[in-house]
Design a protein around this motif. Structure first.
Motif, PDB file in Angstrom:
ATOM      1  N   PRO A  50       0.793  -1.236   0.000  1.00 56.37           N
ATOM      2  CA  PRO A  50       0.000   0.000   0.000  1.00 56.37           C
ATOM      3  C   PRO A  50       0.823   1.284   0.000  1.00 56.37           C
ATOM      4  O   PRO A  50       0.276   2.355  -0.166  1.00 56.37           O
ATOM      5  N   LYS A  51       2.132   1.176   0.168  1.00 57.38           N
ATOM      6  CA  LYS A  51       2.962   2.382   0.206  1.00 57.38           C
ATOM      7  C   LYS A  51       4.244   2.126  -0.563  1.00 57.38           C
ATOM      8  O   LYS A  51       4.885   1.091  -0.365  1.00 57.38           O
ATOM      9  N   PRO A  52       4.664   3.044  -1.453  1.00 54.87           N
ATOM     10  CA  PRO A  52       5.952   2.880  -2.127  1.00 54.87           C
ATOM     11  C   PRO A  52       7.097   2.862  -1.116  1.00 54.87           C
ATOM     12  O   PRO A  52       7.189   3.736  -0.258  1.00 54.87           O
ATOM     13  N   ARG A  53       7.960   1.833  -1.246  1.00 59.15           N
ATOM     14  CA  ARG A  53       9.089   1.698  -0.325  1.00 59.15           C
ATOM     15  C   ARG A  53      10.394   1.513  -1.105  1.00 59.15           C
ATOM     16  O   ARG A  53      11.235   0.695  -0.762  1.00 59.15           O
ATOM     17  N   HIS A  54      10.542   2.313  -2.158  1.00 54.93           N
ATOM     18  CA  HIS A  54      11.766   2.231  -2.965  1.00 54.93           C
ATOM     19  C   HIS A  54      13.008   2.501  -2.122  1.00 54.93           C
ATOM     20  O   HIS A  54      14.093   2.012  -2.429  1.00 54.93           O
ATOM     21  N   TYR A  55      12.840   3.292  -1.061  1.00 51.83           N
ATOM     22  CA  TYR A  55      13.974   3.657  -0.204  1.00 51.83           C
ATOM     23  C   TYR A  55      14.540   2.462   0.564  1.00 51.83           C
ATOM     24  O   TYR A  55      15.589   2.573   1.205  1.00 51.83           O
ATOM     25  N   ASN A  56      13.859   1.333   0.504  1.00 51.25           N
ATOM     26  CA  ASN A  56      14.358   0.137   1.196  1.00 51.25           C
ATOM     27  C   ASN A  56      15.108  -0.814   0.263  1.00 51.25           C
ATOM     28  O   ASN A  56      15.512  -1.898   0.702  1.00 51.25           O
ATOM     29  N   TYR A  57      15.290  -0.419  -0.995  1.00 55.53           N
ATOM     30  CA  TYR A  57      16.097  -1.232  -1.914  1.00 55.53           C
ATOM     31  C   TYR A  57      17.509  -0.659  -1.934  1.00 55.53           C
ATOM     32  O   TYR A  57      17.741   0.450  -2.426  1.00 55.53           O
ATOM     33  N   ASP A  58      18.452  -1.408  -1.396  1.00 54.91           N
ATOM     34  CA  ASP A  58      19.826  -0.923  -1.251  1.00 54.91           C
ATOM     35  C   ASP A  58      20.729  -1.412  -2.369  1.00 54.91           C
ATOM     36  O   ASP A  58      20.575  -2.529  -2.876  1.00 54.91           O
ATOM     37  N   MET A  59      21.699  -0.557  -2.697  1.00 49.44           N
ATOM     38  CA  MET A  59      22.720  -0.893  -3.691  1.00 49.44           C
ATOM     39  C   MET A  59      24.087  -0.689  -3.050  1.00 49.44           C
ATOM     40  O   MET A  59      24.310   0.313  -2.378  1.00 49.44           O
ATOM     41  N   TRP A  60      24.976  -1.641  -3.277  1.00 52.11           N
ATOM     42  CA  TRP A  60      26.228  -1.727  -2.520  1.00 52.11           C
ATOM     43  C   TRP A  60      27.447  -1.400  -3.374  1.00 52.11           C
ATOM     44  O   TRP A  60      27.473  -1.636  -4.580  1.00 52.11           O
ATOM     45  N   GLU A  61      28.436  -0.887  -2.702  1.00 53.97           N
ATOM     46  CA  GLU A  61      29.742  -0.625  -3.309  1.00 53.97           C
ATOM     47  C   GLU A  61      30.799  -1.260  -2.414  1.00 53.97           C
ATOM     48  O   GLU A  61      30.619  -1.380  -1.195  1.00 53.97           O
ATOM     49  N   GLY A  62      31.903  -1.690  -3.025  1.00 52.10           N
ATOM     50  CA  GLY A  62      32.998  -2.294  -2.257  1.00 52.10           C
ATOM     51  C   GLY A  62      32.939  -3.806  -2.233  1.00 52.10           C
ATOM     52  O   GLY A  62      33.898  -4.466  -1.819  1.00 52.10           O
ATOM     53  N   ILE A  63      31.821  -4.369  -2.673  1.00 55.35           N
ATOM     54  CA  ILE A  63      31.693  -5.807  -2.842  1.00 55.35           C
ATOM     55  C   ILE A  63      31.224  -6.069  -4.265  1.00 55.35           C
ATOM     56  O   ILE A  63      30.719  -5.172  -4.942  1.00 55.35           O
ATOM     57  N   THR A  64      31.402  -7.295  -4.720  1.00 50.48           N
ATOM     58  CA  THR A  64      30.940  -7.694  -6.047  1.00 50.48           C
ATOM     59  C   THR A  64      29.819  -8.704  -5.861  1.00 50.48           C
ATOM     60  O   THR A  64      29.977  -9.677  -5.111  1.00 50.48           O
ATOM     61  N   TYR A  65      28.675  -8.439  -6.505  1.00 50.89           N
ATOM     62  CA  TYR A  65      27.560  -9.380  -6.320  1.00 50.89           C
ATOM     63  C   TYR A  65      26.644  -9.389  -7.536  1.00 50.89           C
ATOM     64  O   TYR A  65      26.614  -8.440  -8.327  1.00 50.89           O
ATOM     65  N   ILE A  66      25.919 -10.489  -7.651  1.00 56.95           N
ATOM     66  CA  ILE A  66      24.929 -10.666  -8.705  1.00 56.95           C
ATOM     67  C   ILE A  66      23.627 -11.115  -8.062  1.00 56.95           C
ATOM     68  O   ILE A  66      23.619 -12.027  -7.220  1.00 56.95           O
ATOM     69  N   ILE A  67      22.527 -10.482  -8.469  1.00 63.90           N
ATOM     70  CA  ILE A  67      21.182 -10.900  -8.071  1.00 63.90           C
ATOM     71  C   ILE A  67      20.543 -11.586  -9.273  1.00 63.90           C
ATOM     72  O   ILE A  67      20.379 -10.971 -10.328  1.00 63.90           O
ATOM     73  N   ASP A  68      20.189 -12.860  -9.111  1.00 62.22           N
ATOM     74  CA  ASP A  68      19.560 -13.621 -10.193  1.00 62.22           C
ATOM     75  C   ASP A  68      18.059 -13.685  -9.926  1.00 62.22           C
ATOM     76  O   ASP A  68      17.585 -14.456  -9.088  1.00 62.22           O
ATOM     77  N   VAL A  69      17.277 -12.868 -10.666  1.00 61.08           N
ATOM     78  CA  VAL A  69      15.836 -12.790 -10.420  1.00 61.08           C
ATOM     79  C   VAL A  69      15.071 -13.991 -10.963  1.00 61.08           C
ATOM     80  O   VAL A  69      13.868 -14.129 -10.703  1.00 61.08           O
ATOM     81  N   SER A  70      15.744 -14.867 -11.708  1.00 62.59           N
ATOM     82  CA  SER A  70      15.081 -16.093 -12.155  1.00 62.59           C
ATOM     83  C   SER A  70      15.085 -17.154 -11.061  1.00 62.59           C
ATOM     84  O   SER A  70      14.448 -18.199 -11.204  1.00 62.59           O
ATOM     85  N   LYS A  71      15.782 -16.890  -9.961  1.00 63.70           N
ATOM     86  CA  LYS A  71      15.805 -17.793  -8.809  1.00 63.70           C
ATOM     87  C   LYS A  71      14.693 -17.412  -7.837  1.00 63.70           C
ATOM     88  O   LYS A  71      14.185 -16.291  -7.853  1.00 63.70           O
ATOM     89  N   PRO A  72      14.307 -18.334  -6.935  1.00 66.42           N
ATOM     90  CA  PRO A  72      13.291 -18.016  -5.935  1.00 66.42           C
ATOM     91  C   PRO A  72      13.772 -16.932  -4.969  1.00 66.42           C
ATOM     92  O   PRO A  72      14.981 -16.781  -4.731  1.00 66.42           O
ATOM     93  N   VAL A  73      12.823 -16.179  -4.408  1.00 66.97           N
ATOM     94  CA  VAL A  73      13.151 -15.187  -3.387  1.00 66.97           C
ATOM     95  C   VAL A  73      13.857 -15.882  -2.229  1.00 66.97           C
ATOM     96  O   VAL A  73      13.465 -16.963  -1.791  1.00 66.97           O
ATOM     97  N   GLY A  74      14.935 -15.259  -1.766  1.00 65.34           N
ATOM     98  CA  GLY A  74      15.729 -15.849  -0.693  1.00 65.34           C
ATOM     99  C   GLY A  74      16.913 -16.637  -1.201  1.00 65.34           C
ATOM    100  O   GLY A  74      17.797 -17.003  -0.417  1.00 65.34           O
ATOM    101  N   GLN A  75      16.937 -16.900  -2.521  1.00 63.59           N
ATOM    102  CA  GLN A  75      18.053 -17.644  -3.111  1.00 63.59           C
ATOM    103  C   GLN A  75      18.616 -16.913  -4.324  1.00 63.59           C
ATOM    104  O   GLN A  75      19.142 -17.518  -5.251  1.00 63.59           O
ATOM    105  N   ARG A  76      18.496 -15.597  -4.317  1.00 64.50           N
ATOM    106  CA  ARG A  76      18.822 -14.832  -5.517  1.00 64.50           C
ATOM    107  C   ARG A  76      20.250 -14.282  -5.544  1.00 64.50           C
ATOM    108  O   ARG A  76      20.720 -13.860  -6.599  1.00 64.50           O
ATOM    109  N   VAL A  77      20.918 -14.243  -4.408  1.00 61.64           N
ATOM    110  CA  VAL A  77      22.304 -13.765  -4.400  1.00 61.64           C
ATOM    111  C   VAL A  77      23.189 -14.933  -4.795  1.00 61.64           C
ATOM    112  O   VAL A  77      23.458 -15.833  -4.004  1.00 61.64           O
ATOM    113  N   VAL A  78      23.614 -14.924  -6.046  1.00 65.01           N
ATOM    114  CA  VAL A  78      24.323 -16.084  -6.608  1.00 65.01           C
ATOM    115  C   VAL A  78      25.826 -15.864  -6.675  1.00 65.01           C
ATOM    116  O   VAL A  78      26.579 -16.810  -6.949  1.00 65.01           O
TER     117      VAL A  78
END
Length: 590
Positions: A439-467
């Motif tokens: 019911p409320k936009p919460r874009h401010y809760n989506y974080d983006m990181w620097e200093g680490i290398t990472y991939i988010i795979d959205v074809s994976k189930p939620v909770g298993q997306r950091v590959v």
């Protein structure tokens, strides 16, 4: 008998003569966040917001019905450069929001969570300047257990006894800088409401009982189904259903547009910034010698339909003129664009604006791992050329400071997994998860990181997306401790990032991030738009190695660096692959 009938007739006629009905209108504002003028400060363009438009509605209503009460439910003195300038640069004059509200004759305002952002001194000054009380019954002194602010207001209005109870979300300690709420406890508003509603009904004997709650609804008002994680941040539904005796429930905090009659209670939540104004109309009757509510109506007035009241704007024009001059001061130059064309694309892969904010946080904290967010979809950043304070304040819209925490690798991974829930992947297309905008936009809760290398795979189930997750070229170890820098809201677990709550604080950087950004630009004079592409959102597929394949050949097929293929598949020797071997390919989402 005739004599009796005559006396009875006289009595009945007398009751009708002396009986009276009255229409009482409540105009409700919430989450004004320092908006008076109809302007978007980031772009200096017209915007349908502000107390100026609220004033227009108030004057229109008064012309139709003199019985109008103005009530606010918090987040008043923070949120615009106007209030920032007043709080941080020139706090000597009266608070501009309070000045306008005094002029309009507000009856009361409720303490919101953002009231604490600039510290007790600024808040107490604003409270002392108001001709109306700031209410909150559940914010108490830790030593005495007594409310710090006035818990409720009772007053006579044309013979009607009205009570207004103030309540505030108890979740403030999860967000606020501890020094700003030192020695303060936040009791559960539902428990406190039970106590005070009883007092107002049985001891104060009010005719109309209004509850102003700076908090929202945790459940759908029609079905009772949860609309968010039940944390205690929002307890409006529980107040509505579990505390009998409330006539009117005025809410806020969630920036939603809600009005209606639920459980025989008139309910209002009028969006934010003055975009809407809640209007509740109560019809009262005193036929029995006591005022009783016989009907209730709740609606929202749209500020797009009116213009700002010039008399109100003139009251604080001198404040606004100073702020506008201040905002247009250039502090440095941009080489290349830090501009947001498409907010979704910014959240799908590294972007110069986000990298810049993280670089500032890394620089002033001395820590290598940093995270930040693009707080809403209206933020645009800036293009190549001069950078002004307006540009900076338009990007970093909150008065956050920084904290360095000591966390585990698992905490980092869990945090990125939480952010990865932002996306849904359906029919080959990536979109924003509905639960993040409704019911409320919460874009401010989506974080983006620097200093680490990472991939988010959205074809994976939620909770298993950091590959893929590395720091300095090595996989992040789940049990190892790392130092990270993030804003004080997130460091306290705000936004549901419970993995950070209570973690050891290594150091704090007490200057606000917008100030640090300005300092960084002034020091470097020219900042260059760049990215190191340390992260991206992807989909994956498996490739089976064929005769004659090399990593270079496969890389060309998928437009991927061979080194990346070797990393993703943990190949010790990139020159050694064999026929039939299966390699995972991560394809960035466009």
């Amino acid at each position: 008998m005739k004599k009796f009938l005559v006396l009875l007739s006289i009595l009945i006629i007398g009751l009708f003569v002396f009986a009276e009905q009255m229409s009482l209108v409540i105009l409700h504002t919430s989450d004004l966040h320092g908006n008076i003028f109809p302007v978007n400060y980031a772009t200096n363009s017209p915007y349908y917001v502000g107390l100026g438009r609220v004033a227009t509605f108030y004057k229109m209503e008064k012309e139709m019905n003199p019985n109008v009460l103005l009530i606010d439910t918090g987040d008043l003195i923070q949120g615009t450069p106007l209030e920032y300038y007043h709080a941080r640069i020139d706090n000597e004059p009266m608070d501009p929001m309070v000045k306008v509200m005094n002029h309009l004759g507000y009856v009361a305002s409720v303490i919101g969570n953002h009231e604490f952002n600039y510290g007790k001194k600024v808040l107490n000054k604003a409270v002392s300047e108001a001709n109306f009380p700031f209410l909150s019954a559940n914010i108490v002194d830790r030593d005495t257990g007594r409310p710090i602010f006035k818990p409720y207001l009772v007053f006579d209005y044309n013979g009607i006894k009205i009570g207004i109870l103030g309540l505030t979300t108890k979740y403030i300690p999860h967000w606020e800088d501890p020094k700003n709420i030192r020695n303060i406890d936040f009791y559960d508003p539902v428990d406190v409401a039970r106590k005070y509603v009883k007092i107002l009904r049985e001891e104060e004997n009010v005719d109309v009982l209004i509850v102003g709650y700076h908090g929202g609804f945790e459940r759908d008002l029609n079905t009772g189904e949860p609309t968010e994680e039940i944390t205690g941040e929002n307890e409006g539904y529980e107040l509505l259903m579990e505390v009998p005796g409330i006539d009117v429930l005025l809410t806020g905090h969630q920036h939603r547009s809600i009005s209606g009659i639920y459980n025989n209670v008139a309910v209002s939540m009028p969006s934010n910034w003055g975009k809407k104004v809640g209007r509740i109309e109560l019809t009262l009757d005193n036929t029995n010698g006591k005022w009783n509510i016989v009907s209730k109506k709740s609606e929202l007035l749209d500020s797009k339909t009116v213009e700002s009241d010039e008399e109100v704007l003139a009251l604080v024009r001198d404040y606004e003129d100073k702020v506008q001059k201040w905002l247009d001061q250039p502090v440095g130059m941009a080489k290349g664009d830090f501009y947001v064309d498409d907010p979704l694309k910014v959240r799908l892969g590294d972007h110069p604006l986000i990298e810049f904010v993280n670089t500032v946080q890394q620089t002033y904290s001395g820590v290598k791992i940093s995270s930040t967010a693009l707080f809403n979809n209206d933020i645009k950043g800036w293009k190549s050329g001069p950078i002004t304070l307006r540009d900076i304040n338009g990007v970093y819209i909150y008065p956050n400071t920084l904290k360095v925490l000591k966390v585990t690798g698992k905490d980092i991974k869990d945090a990125i997994e939480k952010s990865a829930d932002y996306f849904v992947y359906e029919n080959g297309k990536v979109d924003v998860n509905k639960s993040w905008v409704d019911p409320k936009p919460r874009h401010y809760n989506y974080d983006m990181w620097e200093g680490i290398t990472y991939i988010i795979d959205v074809s994976k189930p939620v909770g298993q997306r950091v590959v893929f997750l590395e720091f300095e070229g090595r996989p992040i170890e789940m049990d190892k401790e790392y130092e990270i820098v993030l804003n004080n809201y997130r460091a306290g677990g705000g936004g549901g990032y419970t993995m950070f709550a209570g973690k050891p604080v290594v150091k704090e950087v007490m200057m606000e991030v917008s100030e640090l950004m300005a300092d960084y630009i002034m020091e470097h004079k020219i900042i260059e738009a760049k990215v190191d592409n340390n992260w991206f959102v992807a989909t994956s597929e498996m490739y089976e190695v064929k005769d004659g394949d090399t990593l270079f050949k496969i890389g060309r097929m998928y437009n991927v660096y061979p080194y990346a293929l070797a990393q993703w598949n943990h190949l010790k020797d990139p020159n050694k692959i064999y026929v039939g071997q299966k390699l995972v390919i991560y394809k960035p989402v466009k």
